[in-house]
Design a protein around this motif. Sequence first.
Motif, mmCIF file in Angstrom:
data_model
loop_
_atom_site.group_PDB
_atom_site.id
_atom_site.type_symbol
_atom_site.label_atom_id
_atom_site.label_comp_id
_atom_site.label_asym_id
_atom_site.label_seq_id
_atom_site.Cartn_x
_atom_site.Cartn_y
_atom_site.Cartn_z
ATOM 1 N N ASN A 22 -7.300 -7.726 1.756
ATOM 2 C CA ASN A 22 -8.246 -8.196 0.743
ATOM 3 C C ASN A 22 -9.276 -7.116 0.421
ATOM 4 O O ASN A 22 -9.616 -6.879 -0.740
ATOM 5 C CB ASN A 22 -8.947 -9.487 1.196
ATOM 6 N N ALA A 23 -9.761 -6.451 1.463
ATOM 7 C CA ALA A 23 -10.740 -5.380 1.263
ATOM 8 C C ALA A 23 -10.112 -4.229 0.477
ATOM 9 O O ALA A 23 -10.747 -3.644 -0.416
ATOM 10 C CB ALA A 23 -11.277 -4.891 2.605
ATOM 11 N N ASN A 25 -7.609 -4.443 -1.683
ATOM 12 C CA ASN A 25 -7.444 -4.878 -3.070
ATOM 13 C C ASN A 25 -8.765 -4.850 -3.832
ATOM 14 O O ASN A 25 -8.812 -4.458 -4.996
ATOM 15 C CB ASN A 25 -6.808 -6.274 -3.120
ATOM 16 N N GLU A 26 -9.856 -5.254 -3.188
ATOM 17 C CA GLU A 26 -11.167 -5.180 -3.821
ATOM 18 C C GLU A 26 -11.548 -3.729 -4.098
ATOM 19 O O GLU A 26 -12.090 -3.410 -5.153
ATOM 20 C CB GLU A 26 -12.225 -5.836 -2.932
ATOM 21 N N THR A 27 -11.255 -2.858 -3.149
ATOM 22 C CA THR A 27 -11.557 -1.438 -3.310
ATOM 23 C C THR A 27 -10.781 -0.853 -4.484
ATOM 24 O O THR A 27 -11.313 -0.052 -5.248
ATOM 25 C CB THR A 27 -11.237 -0.672 -2.009
ATOM 26 N N LYS A 28 -9.526 -1.255 -4.646
ATOM 27 C CA LYS A 28 -8.734 -0.782 -5.783
ATOM 28 C C LYS A 28 -9.395 -1.162 -7.093
ATOM 29 O O LYS A 28 -9.457 -0.373 -8.033
ATOM 30 C CB LYS A 28 -7.312 -1.358 -5.729
ATOM 31 N N GLY A 29 -9.926 -2.378 -7.151
ATOM 32 C CA GLY A 29 -10.638 -2.813 -8.353
ATOM 33 C C GLY A 29 -11.878 -1.981 -8.598
ATOM 34 O O GLY A 29 -12.153 -1.583 -9.735
ATOM 35 N N PHE A 30 -12.627 -1.687 -7.537
ATOM 36 C CA PHE A 30 -13.815 -0.850 -7.670
ATOM 37 C C PHE A 30 -13.445 0.554 -8.135
ATOM 38 O O PHE A 30 -14.130 1.156 -8.961
ATOM 39 C CB PHE A 30 -14.593 -0.768 -6.352
#
Length: 108
Positions: A22-23, A25-30
Amino acid sequence: MNECKDCIQVKNLEDRIKSVWNAINETKGFIKDFEKRITDLEIAKSESRKDIERIFDAIETIEKNIVKIADAMEAMKSKDIKTYDNLKYEVIKYIVLAGLAFAMAKLF
């Protein structure tokens, strides 16, 4: 209903792995957002540079027109202006030249 120690540790590891994914995937968005912001800034910088170049070109054109007007005024001073009508014609001509110089500056 007692779970073995290994089962509990496996469950904990699975939860941690899910948390890490999850972290990630969030980082990819950032990262995608950050790259987009950088690209937008580069485009804005490029457009600003072009605008500045156009402004300097317009200033150069205005300077040239001012020199032409000053030269024409000097020529007008050195000529004999015999009548009021000739003077009026010359003044109108230089006002038109100044207006054209202003219009040219607005175009750039």
